[in-house]
Scaffold this motif. Structure first.
Motif, short mmCIF file in Angstrom:
data_model
loop_
_atom_site.label_atom_id
_atom_site.label_comp_id
_atom_site.label_asym_id
_atom_site.label_seq_id
_atom_site.Cartn_x
_atom_site.Cartn_y
_atom_site.Cartn_z
N MET A 86 0.85 -1.20 0.00
CA MET A 86 0.00 0.00 0.00
C MET A 86 0.88 1.24 0.00
O MET A 86 1.78 1.36 0.83
N ALA A 87 0.67 2.14 -0.94
CA ALA A 87 1.46 3.36 -1.04
C ALA A 87 1.01 4.35 0.04
O ALA A 87 -0.17 4.62 0.18
N ARG A 88 1.96 4.85 0.78
CA ARG A 88 1.64 5.84 1.80
C ARG A 88 1.59 7.24 1.19
O ARG A 88 0.80 8.06 1.59
N VAL A 89 2.46 7.50 0.22
CA VAL A 89 2.48 8.79 -0.47
C VAL A 89 2.26 8.54 -1.96
O VAL A 89 2.92 7.71 -2.57
N LEU A 90 1.31 9.28 -2.52
CA LEU A 90 1.04 9.23 -3.95
C LEU A 90 1.63 10.49 -4.56
O LEU A 90 1.21 11.60 -4.23
N CYS A 91 2.63 10.33 -5.44
CA CYS A 91 3.26 11.47 -6.12
C CYS A 91 2.73 11.55 -7.54
O CYS A 91 3.02 10.69 -8.37
N VAL A 92 1.93 12.58 -7.80
CA VAL A 92 1.29 12.76 -9.09
C VAL A 92 1.94 13.93 -9.80
O VAL A 92 2.05 15.03 -9.24
N GLY A 93 2.37 13.72 -11.06
CA GLY A 93 2.93 14.87 -11.75
C GLY A 93 3.83 14.51 -12.91
O GLY A 93 3.63 13.49 -13.58
N ILE A 94 4.83 15.35 -13.12
CA ILE A 94 5.62 15.25 -14.34
C ILE A 94 6.74 14.22 -14.22
O ILE A 94 7.38 14.07 -13.19
N LEU A 95 6.94 13.50 -15.33
CA LEU A 95 8.03 12.55 -15.51
C LEU A 95 8.83 12.99 -16.72
O LEU A 95 8.26 13.21 -17.80
N VAL A 96 10.14 13.12 -16.56
CA VAL A 96 10.96 13.76 -17.59
C VAL A 96 12.28 13.03 -17.73
O VAL A 96 12.87 12.58 -16.74
N ALA A 97 12.76 12.92 -18.98
CA ALA A 97 14.12 12.48 -19.23
C ALA A 97 15.01 13.73 -19.29
O ALA A 97 14.74 14.64 -20.08
N ASP A 98 16.03 13.80 -18.44
CA ASP A 98 16.91 14.96 -18.36
C ASP A 98 18.25 14.67 -19.02
O ASP A 98 18.97 13.74 -18.60
N LEU A 99 18.62 15.44 -20.03
CA LEU A 99 19.95 15.37 -20.60
C LEU A 99 20.73 16.55 -20.03
O LEU A 99 20.42 17.71 -20.30
N ILE A 100 21.75 16.25 -19.22
CA ILE A 100 22.46 17.27 -18.46
C ILE A 100 23.87 17.43 -19.00
O ILE A 100 24.62 16.44 -19.13
N GLY A 101 24.25 18.66 -19.30
CA GLY A 101 25.60 18.95 -19.75
C GLY A 101 26.23 20.04 -18.89
O GLY A 101 25.55 20.97 -18.46
N ARG A 102 27.55 19.92 -18.65
CA ARG A 102 28.27 20.94 -17.86
C ARG A 102 29.76 20.87 -18.16
O ARG A 102 30.26 19.82 -18.56
#
Length: 318
Positions: free
Chosen positions: A1-17
């Protein structure tokens, strides 16, 4: 049973530095690092809560493409429940190019993609009933879900006796409060950074920002301020929580880490200073590593980070 439901955005992040300047058109710029990570506010907050030891279910949408599979497979490798992540044929998986300078400051190029297609009806009453707290992560970045659809979901959650929370993002449309207005009557917890909260409320002073949101019946307002720490306000309390001083490598996910730490402490009934200090610690740990979730550790590791950087007022967390 999930205690916290996280609803929202899912993203693939391409990170450069590090990226200090853009090359001229048609030219090439070499960078020291580039890597692909899973991100998005719902993913980041949910993964951080999972690492802290919380039961979590993440709800969102991805496209039928390689990036969607990448996101789901990454969560499965962490042992997380992916049954709430739906595929859509209407758009590709959301993606962000994250450009980091040498100080860790970020610039984003974002494609909303499948996040545009999320609706309240995608979250069943059974999912809501199985949770203790329903958290919306990435408000203002879900054109089909922001506003009335978010309000519908949170109204359903409140009817089932659940605690509700929401973390904002930057509103590129400039709608700000007009988009959030139908949502706030159904919120228990609002988490936002200073710039976003100031734009939404039209206020500049922290107590005025907090008071603006509390008048709608919200129980607690948490304002993220990065190097300045955080501010927490309830109808009874105003708490300014100092930051941790660390060397920032990548600020991606720091706000989501704060949200995870805040929710974790809130669910345990800690006093507001303890909640804020723990949330600040999660954010500080996050920025010390590349990627949105790599820096945040287990509860024991966060507690050790806090002890090594100064004790809580009012006693240690437990």
């Amino acid at each position: 049973m999930a205690r916290v439901l996280c609803v929202g955005i899912l993203v693939a992040d391409l990170i450069g530095r590090p990226i200090e300047n853009f090359p001229e058109k048609g030219k090439l710029l070499l960078v020291d690092e580039m890597s692909l990570h899973v991100g998005g506010c719902a993913h980041n907050t949910g993964v951080d809560l999972h690492k802290l030891g919380e039961e979590v279910q993440i709800i969102g949408k991805v496209g039928r493409d390689g990036l969607g599979e990448f996101i789901i497979n990454s969560l499965r490798r962490r042992g997380m429940d992916t049954s709430g992540i739906l595929f859509t044929d209407q758009a590709n998986t959301s993606a962000t190019m994250v450009l980091l300078d040498s100080s860790g400051e970020r610039t984003f190029l974002h494609y909303p993609g499948a996040n545009r297609t999320l609706r309240s009806q995608d979250i069943s009453d059974e999912m809501l009933a199985a949770s203790q707290l329903v958290h919306v992560a990435g408000s203002f970045l879900m054109p089909g879900f922001d506003g009335e659809e978010t309000a519908l979901l949170l109204k359903r959650a409140k009817a089932l006796g659940k605690t509700t929370s929401l973390d904002t993002a930057w509103d590129d449309t400039g709608s700000w409060f007009s988009l959030l207005e139908p949502v706030v009557p159904h919120l228990d917890i609002l988490i936002s950074n200073y710039d976003e909260a100031s734009r939404i409320s039209g206020k500049e002073e922290l107590p005025d920002i907090g008071a603006f949101f509390l008048k709608f019946g919200i129980q607690v307002v948490a304002i993220k301020m990065g190097p300045q720490g955080s501010f927490i306000m309830t109808p009874q309390d105003k708490v300014l929580v100092p930051p941790f001083t660390v060397r920032a490598v990548d600020g991606t996910g720091a706000g989501d880490a704060f949200a995870a730490g805040f929710i974790f402490g809130y669910l345990r009934g800690w006093d507001w200073y303890q909640v804020g200090r723990f949330a600040n610690a999660c954010g500080a740990m996050c920025v010390q590593m590349m990627g949105a979730t790599e820096g945040v550790g287990s509860f024991e590791e966060v507690a050790e980070f806090i002890r090594s950087n100064g004790a809580y007022l009012g006693g240690e967390v437990n």
